[in-house]
Each structure stands twice: as structure tokens, then as C-alpha cells.
Design an enzyme around this catalytic site. Structure first.
Site, mmCIF file in Angstrom:
data_model
loop_
_atom_site.group_PDB
_atom_site.id
_atom_site.type_symbol
_atom_site.label_atom_id
_atom_site.label_comp_id
_atom_site.label_asym_id
_atom_site.label_seq_id
_atom_site.Cartn_x
_atom_site.Cartn_y
_atom_site.Cartn_z
ATOM 1 N N ARG A 72 0.836 -1.200 0.000
ATOM 2 C CA ARG A 72 0.000 0.000 0.000
ATOM 3 C C ARG A 72 0.870 1.248 0.000
ATOM 4 O O ARG A 72 1.810 1.354 0.776
ATOM 5 C CB ARG A 72 -0.916 -0.008 1.224
ATOM 6 C CG ARG A 72 -1.821 1.215 1.305
ATOM 7 C CD ARG A 72 -2.982 1.015 2.240
ATOM 8 N NE ARG A 72 -2.608 1.075 3.644
ATOM 9 C CZ ARG A 72 -3.489 1.089 4.650
ATOM 10 N NH1 ARG A 72 -4.785 1.021 4.393
ATOM 11 N NH2 ARG A 72 -3.083 1.139 5.897
ATOM 12 N N GLY A 130 3.095 5.549 -5.519
ATOM 13 C CA GLY A 130 3.367 4.139 -5.823
ATOM 14 C C GLY A 130 2.300 3.488 -6.679
ATOM 15 O O GLY A 130 2.592 2.891 -7.719
ATOM 16 N N HIS A 177 -0.341 5.113 -8.155
ATOM 17 C CA HIS A 177 -0.756 5.985 -9.248
ATOM 18 C C HIS A 177 0.154 5.843 -10.468
ATOM 19 O O HIS A 177 -0.313 5.610 -11.582
ATOM 20 C CB HIS A 177 -0.732 7.438 -8.767
ATOM 21 C CG HIS A 177 -1.211 8.432 -9.778
ATOM 22 N ND1 HIS A 177 -2.537 8.558 -10.110
ATOM 23 C CD2 HIS A 177 -0.550 9.350 -10.532
ATOM 24 C CE1 HIS A 177 -2.667 9.519 -11.023
ATOM 25 N NE2 HIS A 177 -1.478 10.012 -11.295
ATOM 26 N N TYR A 185 -2.887 9.698 -14.789
ATOM 27 C CA TYR A 185 -3.133 10.819 -15.705
ATOM 28 C C TYR A 185 -3.760 11.965 -14.940
ATOM 29 O O TYR A 185 -4.310 11.781 -13.849
ATOM 30 C CB TYR A 185 -4.094 10.403 -16.840
ATOM 31 C CG TYR A 185 -5.524 10.531 -16.411
ATOM 32 C CD1 TYR A 185 -6.102 9.573 -15.595
ATOM 33 C CD2 TYR A 185 -6.276 11.674 -16.744
ATOM 34 C CE1 TYR A 185 -7.385 9.717 -15.130
ATOM 35 C CE2 TYR A 185 -7.566 11.822 -16.271
ATOM 36 C CZ TYR A 185 -8.118 10.844 -15.474
ATOM 37 O OH TYR A 185 -9.392 11.004 -14.995
ATOM 38 N N TYR A 197 -8.621 2.801 -12.422
ATOM 39 C CA TYR A 197 -10.019 2.826 -11.981
ATOM 40 C C TYR A 197 -10.423 1.384 -11.639
ATOM 41 O O TYR A 197 -11.369 0.843 -12.181
ATOM 42 C CB TYR A 197 -10.933 3.395 -13.065
ATOM 43 C CG TYR A 197 -10.769 4.878 -13.314
ATOM 44 C CD1 TYR A 197 -9.961 5.670 -12.505
ATOM 45 C CD2 TYR A 197 -11.451 5.503 -14.367
ATOM 46 C CE1 TYR A 197 -9.825 7.033 -12.740
ATOM 47 C CE2 TYR A 197 -11.311 6.863 -14.597
ATOM 48 C CZ TYR A 197 -10.498 7.620 -13.789
ATOM 49 O OH TYR A 197 -10.378 8.968 -14.028
HETATM 50 C C1 LIG Z 1 -10.149 10.472 -4.848
HETATM 51 C C2 LIG Z 1 -9.413 9.781 -5.949
HETATM 52 C C3 LIG Z 1 -8.984 10.520 -7.038
HETATM 53 C C4 LIG Z 1 -8.280 9.921 -8.069
HETATM 54 N N1 LIG Z 1 -7.869 10.674 -9.115
HETATM 55 C C5 LIG Z 1 -7.136 10.104 -10.098
HETATM 56 C C6 LIG Z 1 -6.634 10.862 -11.190
HETATM 57 O O1 LIG Z 1 -6.853 12.071 -11.273
HETATM 58 N N2 LIG Z 1 -5.905 10.229 -12.134
HETATM 59 C C7 LIG Z 1 -5.627 8.881 -12.056
HETATM 60 O O2 LIG Z 1 -4.925 8.348 -12.921
HETATM 61 N N3 LIG Z 1 -6.113 8.145 -11.051
HETATM 62 C C8 LIG Z 1 -6.844 8.713 -10.080
HETATM 63 N N4 LIG Z 1 -7.290 7.951 -9.042
HETATM 64 C C9 LIG Z 1 -6.970 6.526 -9.027
HETATM 65 C C10 LIG Z 1 -5.572 6.308 -8.459
HETATM 66 O O3 LIG Z 1 -4.594 6.746 -9.363
HETATM 67 C C11 LIG Z 1 -5.348 4.834 -8.211
HETATM 68 O O4 LIG Z 1 -6.264 4.367 -7.265
HETATM 69 C C12 LIG Z 1 -3.934 4.556 -7.729
HETATM 70 O O5 LIG Z 1 -3.642 3.195 -7.868
HETATM 71 C C13 LIG Z 1 -3.758 4.993 -6.295
HETATM 72 O O6 LIG Z 1 -2.453 4.854 -5.849
HETATM 73 P P1 LIG Z 1 -2.218 4.728 -4.278
HETATM 74 O O7 LIG Z 1 -0.789 4.501 -4.054
HETATM 75 O O8 LIG Z 1 -2.893 5.853 -3.591
HETATM 76 O O9 LIG Z 1 -3.101 3.437 -3.978
HETATM 77 P P2 LIG Z 1 -2.863 2.048 -3.250
HETATM 78 O O10 LIG Z 1 -4.245 1.608 -2.901
HETATM 79 O O11 LIG Z 1 -1.872 2.155 -2.172
HETATM 80 O O12 LIG Z 1 -2.276 1.125 -4.395
HETATM 81 C C14 LIG Z 1 -2.948 0.853 -5.601
HETATM 82 C C15 LIG Z 1 -2.358 -0.388 -6.257
HETATM 83 O O13 LIG Z 1 -0.959 -0.205 -6.455
HETATM 84 C C16 LIG Z 1 -0.209 -1.149 -5.699
HETATM 85 N N5 LIG Z 1 0.926 -0.440 -5.090
HETATM 86 C C17 LIG Z 1 0.861 0.650 -4.285
HETATM 87 N N6 LIG Z 1 2.081 1.027 -3.932
HETATM 88 C C18 LIG Z 1 2.954 0.172 -4.498
HETATM 89 C C19 LIG Z 1 4.372 0.055 -4.481
HETATM 90 N N7 LIG Z 1 5.122 0.917 -3.783
HETATM 91 N N8 LIG Z 1 4.945 -0.954 -5.165
HETATM 92 C C20 LIG Z 1 4.187 -1.836 -5.851
HETATM 93 N N9 LIG Z 1 2.852 -1.766 -5.912
HETATM 94 C C21 LIG Z 1 2.222 -0.769 -5.241
HETATM 95 C C22 LIG Z 1 -1.172 -1.654 -4.647
HETATM 96 O O14 LIG Z 1 -0.791 -2.933 -4.162
HETATM 97 C C23 LIG Z 1 -2.468 -1.649 -5.404
HETATM 98 O O15 LIG Z 1 -2.544 -2.764 -6.246
HETATM 99 C C24 LIG Z 1 -8.003 8.534 -8.007
HETATM 100 C C25 LIG Z 1 -8.447 7.798 -6.911
HETATM 101 C C26 LIG Z 1 -9.145 8.401 -5.882
HETATM 102 C C27 LIG Z 1 -9.615 7.591 -4.711
#
Ligand SMILES: Cc1cc2nc3c(=O)[nH]c(=O)nc-3n(C[C@H](O)[C@H](O)[C@H](O)COP(=O)(O)OP(=O)(O)OC[C@H]3O[C@@H](n4cnc5c(N)ncnc54)[C@H](O)[C@@H]3O)c2cc1C
Ligand SMILES: *[C@@H]1O[C@H](CO)[C@@H](O)[C@H](O)[C@H]1NC(C)=O
Ligand SMILES: *[C@@H]1O[C@H](CO)[C@@H](O)[C@H](O)[C@H]1NC(C)=O
Ligand SMILES: *[C@@H]1O[C@H](CO)[C@@H](O)[C@H](O)[C@H]1NC(C)=O
Ligand SMILES: *[C@@H]1O[C@H](CO)[C@@H](O)[C@H](O)[C@H]1NC(C)=O
Ligand SMILES: *[C@@H]1O[C@H](CO)[C@@H](O)[C@H](O)[C@H]1NC(C)=O
Ligand SMILES: *[C@@H]1O[C@H](CO)[C@@H](O)[C@H](O)[C@H]1NC(C)=O
Length: 564
Positions: free
Chosen positions: A136, A208, A210, A216, A505
Site C-alpha cells: 500500500r 506508488g 498511481h 493521468y 479505476y
Molecule cells: C479520490 C481519488 C482521485 C483519483 N484521481 C485520479 C486521477 O486524477 N488520475 C488517475 O490516474 N487516477 C486517479 N485515481 C486513481 C488512483 O490513481 C489509483 O487508485 C492509484 O492506484 C492509487 O495509488 P495509491 O498509491 O494511492 O493506492 P494504493 O491503494 O496504495 O495502491 C494501488 C495499487 O498499487 C499497488 N501499489 C501501491 N504502492 C505500491 C508500491 N510501492 N509498489 C508496488 N505496488 C504498489 C497496490 O498494491 C495496489 O494494487 C483517483 C483515486 C481516488 C480515490
């Protein structure tokens, strides 16, 4: 993310009480024999899982000590459910209240490393213990697959990895995976007012997930995706070894630029190229209501032609939402909102849209001309004038209940089609759409340049979006049914064979794997939707770097079926 589609705000008092009441009500309905049996099983289950989690904790702790030689430090980074701060550490980076129920399966352990060697040790120890490891960063996964699982699991929580080193002379930045996009934008802005980075609009999203998922944002048409600017990376592989671009090789480097990090290793950091931004940019938001404005359908229809083909510096997001009618008490109508980012001045924008999209009726007074960083703050729904410091707020432990799905539109929808869709939005009552225009730079980059394949030929991407505040499980069922129905109604209007989807998504409806013997066939179902033909290359790379499928989840890249 818009004010109404992504509502900020803390939640909730009394969740525990309400849910316990629900569980209790259900139990009372059963006869007393089953009640006492259930109760007995519950006690047995709780006590045995506590006992086993205690021994898992001890074993894991010893393993971490051995593999880091830090007997004094590792107990500070390991939480079992008996640690008093376990629940808080778990929920801090939960960004979807739907996955924060008392009934949601909890991890056996949470590891919160602060050093690279601890990450390598966590991988080795989870592998030795034979327990699934969930990684995460920002926790924004729409299905929570970074912190929820149907099988026993451990969370590797990367929130401490948040350093950001901007090098303006080199126009680049090294950013660790647990940093947020808001922190990244802020650090760039501190060093330069004419550099930025093309990534998402929600400041609490983690780097990570994203970037490894192809991120994007509102400079997509000018520059492309975040992954188009990744020039190096650090990853811990399945053997706990730290690799950079050179030592991981170009195949694995390609895979973690949109194929999802979690199938391949633990990403520690990315090196990104910065992009130029002008000193002044322009934003605006214009709304129109279907039942008050006869041009609404024309505007949406015309948007489909203009938004993907106009000047690359202009990104016009379109929201369509069912809302209460102001003229018809008790009835609903559809609101169309255009939210814009333009890499230029207000005068230029008014003149550009006056020529190409007069139906919108944009006036100079509608525009806010501002700095790039203030536009980031504005897009994140803070009031005009809010300090960029707000981008550093991780806004811990707050979330709505939400559900998302995605689609790609490759041919404009006719006016009749749009009117039919509006009727369905009103009928369903709650689910809305976000249309994100493509074109520009996105059409110039080949579909195989990165794992993300949805480039030329796509007019826009649809996000299906429903948010709510109510805890009751019946409400969740209602909205889940709604969003699935809307997805089904949209079938004739969107991409087919495969019906494409966007990895960031995350949507488990489009297919999952149990990581058993059919994982390749199962993985192909969602894999082709997320990656089109790039799926096959991802499978080959996965098979080479993680042949035993240690890095797995509900939608990970499978290995090739074994020949045996
Ligand atoms: C409010 C909101 C707004 C959003 N806006 C956008 C947007 O403008 N553009 C867009 O493209 N997306 C958007 N998203 C989607 C977002 O990009 C994805 O949910 C993204 O995967 C989130 O990354 P995270 O690290 O916060 O999530 P996490 O839930 O921590 O991880 C997402 C996935 O990536 C994996 N992961 C995380 N960290 C690592 C790591 N260090 N190494 C290997 N794997 C890892 C996790 O295991 C999981 O499979 C949005 C989501 C939300 C909730
Ligand atoms: C830990 O220390 C032992 C003994 O000094 C050494 O052999 C081993 O390589 C060290 N392990 C790590 C991970 O540093
Ligand atoms: C969790 O509890 C154990 C046992 O009390 C303790 O040693 C450890 O330091 C705690 N972990 C954290 C991160 O506080
Ligand atoms: C309808 O929308 C157009 C374009 O935004 C605007 O010029 C017009 O004033 C609106 N009409 C009404 C009745 O709201
Ligand atoms: C936004 O804020 C700036 C500076 O605080 C101000 O000059 C401008 O008029 C504001 N614009 C709007 C539309 O409120
Ligand atoms: C998760 O639930 C806990 C307990 O009810 C609550 O304190 C916390 O605010 C919730 N967090 C989120 C993100 O929903
Ligand atoms: C489902 O939600 C919609 C919109 O909020 C509402 O109109 C409808 O009555 C709900 N249906 C049920 C069965 O709760």
C-alpha cells in the site's frame, strides 16, 4: 474529482454501534440453537485467530530481525491486531469507507518500513511464511486491493517512504512511492514556478499506485501520462534485492510503467522528468441543467467533437450527474459541468472557445487566471485563494463510500443516444459520469510504448462514479446494482473486443483471479481489458521475474501456465 463527485469530509460516529446492531438483529432472527452455535463459533474463531496472529507476529518479527540485523528497530515497524494502534494504522490510508466495515477482512500484520533493507526483509519473511503480501502507498485503490483480501494477508505499508528530491538543473525529481501527488506538486513548486508534473488531480493519491498504474491528470492532452515521464526507478524484487533501471533491465522497467507495480515487486521510488508549465494558466467551471437549458444536449454532443481535438493545452473534463430539478419539484434532471485546465491566458482561452465551442458561451468573467500551483489547489476543490500548503495535508482516515467503473468511447454518441442515456441517469438516480477527453499527445504515443494501451483512437474515457454517506449495507447494494446497470446500458456506445478499462479505476467486476491453477485464463479476462495486447508481454515479464507468483492479488498479472 469534483466537489459533488468526490465529497471531502470526515466520517463517522457510531459506525461500530450501528453495525453491531445489524449483526445482532440478524442473529436474533435465527433460532436459539443456531444463535448459540454461531456465538460459540464466533468465540472460537476470534480466539484462534488471535492466537495464530500472535505466533505469526513472533515468527515474522524474528525473521525481520534476522534479515535486517536490527533487533532493536524492527519491533517499531510491526503491528499485530493486539497492538493498540493497529486499527488506526490500518484505517489511516483507507480511502473508501465501503472497505472499512467491521466485516471487512483485516490483515494478520502491518509492516511500516522506514528503510530499504526492511522492505527486502518483509518480502523475504512473507515469502518464507507463505502469506500473501499486499503493498500500500496512498491507499486510493477503488477496490482496496492494497489493504483487503479474501485470504490471510500482511500489509506492507509504504507511507514512510515519502522523500522527494527535485533537481531543477536536470529538470527531474526522485520521488518515493509513499509520497502523495500533492507533496510532489508542492516540492516542485517550491523550486520552480515554471515546472510541473502531469499526474492526477487528487492530492492525497499515492505515487506508488498511481504511477505504476499509468496515472493521468489535467495535462494529459499536452503531455500524456505520468508514465511517459518516468526515466528510472528503484524496486525490491521477489528475492528482496534492490534494483534500479539498469539492474532490473528494460522489460521490467517497461512493466512498472503502467502494468501495476504490485504484480512485479515493491516500488521504492521513481525518477521523473519535469514538464514546463506557463506562469499563468486558466481554469473555469460552467454548469448547465437539462431541464432549464435547451442547449444542454447540444453542448454535450459538441463537446465530444471539440474536447478531444482542440489545442493540446486545453483539457475540458465533462461531468454528467443526476440532480434534483429546480423547476419540477420532486423530479430529477441531469446537470452537465465542464471543468477546464488551459495552459495559457484567459484572453486566449475565451477567444479559442468563442471560435471552436460557441455553444458553451464562455465569458472572461467565468475564467480564473492563476499560477499552476493554484490551479492544482482549485482542481482539488479548495476555495480560490487557499494556500498551496493544503497540498501537504494527507487528510488521514477520511473517506466516502464509493464505487467506480470505466469505459472508453471511440465514436461520438448521437444526440438521440445522449438523450436516452440522460433518461437512464435520471431513472437510476445517483450514479454519474466523468468524461475525460483524450487526443493531443495521447494520440501520438504508440499503444505498446508502455503497458497502458488506450492511446490513439479513443475520444474519451468514462469514469462511472457513485459516492454515498450511508452505512447501511442495503444502500451499498442499491448503488452497486445501479452502477452495474448503467455500465450495461452503455454497452452499445463504448469500446468492444475487448471492452477496455483503466487499471487505475480498479473494478473487480471485470474479472478476478484466485491465483490457482486457472490464473492464466482468469487473468486474460481482465488483463486484455486493462492492457489489450500488452497483456501478453506483461505475462512474459511476470513469468521471468516472479515465476512462483509471490506478488499476487485479485487482478495481478498471471504467470504463463506451467508446462508440467
Ligand atoms: C479520490 C481519488 C482521485 C483519483 N484521481 C485520479 C486521477 O486524477 N488520475 C488517475 O490516474 N487516477 C486517479 N485515481 C486513481 C488512483 O490513481 C489509483 O487508485 C492509484 O492506484 C492509487 O495509488 P495509491 O498509491 O494511492 O493506492 P494504493 O491503494 O496504495 O495502491 C494501488 C495499487 O498499487 C499497488 N501499489 C501501491 N504502492 C505500491 C508500491 N510501492 N509498489 C508496488 N505496488 C504498489 C497496490 O498494491 C495496489 O494494487 C483517483 C483515486 C481516488 C480515490
Ligand atoms: C547480519 O549479520 C551477520 C553476521 O554479522 C551477517 O553474516 C549477515 O550478512 C548480516 N545480514 C544482513 C541482512 O545484514
Ligand atoms: C506491538 O506490540 C508489541 C508487544 O507489546 C510491542 O513489542 C511492539 O513494539 C508493538 N509495535 C508497535 C509498532 O508499537
Ligand atoms: C444555457 O446555456 C448557455 C451556454 O452556457 C447560456 O448561454 C445560456 O444563458 C443558458 N440558458 C439558460 C436559460 O440557462
Ligand atoms: C481568485 O483569487 C485571486 C487572488 O486571491 C483573485 O485575484 C481573483 O479575483 C479570484 N477569482 C475568483 C473568480 O474568485
Ligand atoms: C474507519 O472506521 C473507523 C471505525 O469506525 C473510523 O474511526 C474511521 O474514521 C473510518 N475511516 C474511514 C477512512 O472510513
Ligand atoms: C436506490 O437509490 C435510489 C437513488 O438514491 C432511490 O431513488 C431508490 O429508492 C433506492 N432504492 C432502494 C430499493 O433503496
Amino acid at each position: 474529482m469534483s466537489k459533488s463527485l468526490y465529497k471531502r469530509g470526515k466520517y463517522h460516529h457510531g459506525l461500530f454501534q450501528i453495525q453491531n446492531q445489524l449483526v445482532f438483529d440478524k442473529m436474533v432472527m435465527k433460532d436459539s440453537f443456531r444463535l448459540s452455535l454461531a456465538f460459540l463459533l464466533l468465540i472460537l474463531h476470534v480466539s484462534s485467530s488471535l492466537a495464530s496472529s500472535d505466533s505469526v507476529y513472533d515468527t515474522f518479527l524474528q525473521c525481520l530481525e534476522k534479515n535486517t540485523n536490527q533487533s532493536d528497530q524492527v519491533s517499531n515497524i510491526l503491528y499485530s491486531p493486539t497492538n493498540s494502534s493497529f486499527s488506526k494504522v490500518l484505517s489511516n490510508y483507507i480511502r473508501n469507507a465501503r472497505l472499512n466495515r467491521t466485516t471487512t477482512r483485516k490483515p494478520l500484520l502491518i509492516v511500516t518500513p522506514t528503510q530499504e533493507t526492511q522492505v527486502g526483509a518483509a518480502v523475504i519473511c512473507a515469502k518464507t511464511a507463505g502469506i500473501q503480501l499486499k503493498i500500500r502507498s496512498g491507499g486510493h485503490d477503488y477496490e482496496g486491493i492494497s489493504y483487503v483480501s479474501d485470504v490471510p494477508f500482511i500489509i506492507l505499508d509504504m507511507f514512510n517512504f515519502k522523500s522527494i528530491a527535485v533537481d531543477i538543473a536536470d529538470e527531474s525529481v526522485w520521488v518515493q512511492s509513499g509520497a502523495t501527488l500533492g507533496e510532489l506538486y508542492y516540492e516542485i513548486w517550491k523550486k520552480s514556478k515554471v515546472h510541473g508534473f502531469p499526474a492526477g488531480v487528487c492530492p492525497t493519491v499515492g505515487v506508488g499506485g498511481h504511477i505504476s498504474g499509468g496515472g493521468y491528470g489535467n495535462m494529459l492532452r499536452k503531455y500524456g501520462l505520468s508514465v511517459d515521464f518516468v526515466v528510472d526507478a528503484q524496486i525490491v524484487d521477489v528475492n528482496g534485492k534492490l534494483l534500479d533501471r539498469k539492474s532490473m533491465g528494460e522489460d521490467l522497467f517497461w512493466a512498472i510503467k503502467g502494468g501495476g507495480g504490485a504484480s512485479f515487486g515493491v516500488i521504492l521510488s521513481y525518477k521523473l522528468k519535469l514538464v514546463p508549465v506557463p506562469e499563468r494558466v486558466t481554469v473555469f467551471r460552467i454548469e448547465t441543467l437539462l431541464d432549464q437549458n435547451s442547449t444542454t444536449t447540444d453542448i454535450v454532443y459538441k463537446w465530444q467533437q471539440v474536447a478531444p481535438s482542440i489545442d493540446d493545452g486545453l483539457f475540458m473534463r465533462l461531468l454528467l450527474q443526476p440532480v434534483s430539478s429546480k423547476v419540477n419539484k420532486g423530479a430529477k434532471t441531469v446537470r452537465a459541468t465542464v471543468i477546464t485546465m488551459y495552459l495559457g491566458t484567459a484572453d486566449q482561452l475565451v477567444s479559442l472557445l468563442g471560435k471552436e465551442f460557441p455553444e458553451l458561451g464562455l465569458k472572461k468573467e467565468d475564467c480564473i487566471e492563476t499560477s499552476w500551483i493554484d490551479s492544482v489547489v482549485w482542481w482539488a476543490n479548495f476555495d480560490n485563494g487557499t494556500s498551496p500548503d493544503v497540498l501537504l495535508d494527507r487528510d488521514l482516515d477520511s473517506a466516502n463510500f464509493l464505487r467506480r467503473k470505466s469505459d472508453y468511447v471511440q465514436n461520438p454518441i448521437s444526440k438521440d443516444g445522449l438523450e436516452w442515456i440522460f433518461k437512464k441517469l435520471i431513472e437510476l438516480g445517483k450514479t454519474g459520469f466523468v468524461f475525460n477527453p483524450y487526443g493531443g499527445k495521447m494520440s501520438e504515443i504508440s499503444a505498446s510504448e508502455t503497458p497502458f494501451p488506450h492511446r490513439a483512437g479513443n475520444l474519451y474515457k468514462i469514469q462511472y462514479s457513485v459516492n454515498w454517506d450511508e452505512v447501511e449495507i442495503e444502500i451499498e447494494r442499491n448503488y452497486t446494482t445501479q452502477v452495474r446497470r448503467l455500465y450495461s446500458y452503455m454497452t452499445p456506445f463504448v469500446s468492444k473486443n475487448p471492452r477496455s478499462a483503466f487499471l487505475n479505476y480498479r473494478d473487480l467486476d471485470i474479472g478476478i483471479t484466485t491465483n490457482g491453477k486457472d490464473s492464466y485464463q482468469e487473468g486474460m479476462v481482465y488483463g486484455l481489458k486493462y492492457f489489450n495486447d500488452n497483456f501478453h508481454r506483461l505475462v512474459k515479464i511476470k513469468t521471468a521475474v516472479d515465476p512462483d507468483n509471490f506478488f499476487r492479488n485479485e487482478q495481478s498479472i498471471p504467470t504463463l501456465p506451467s508446462k508440467a
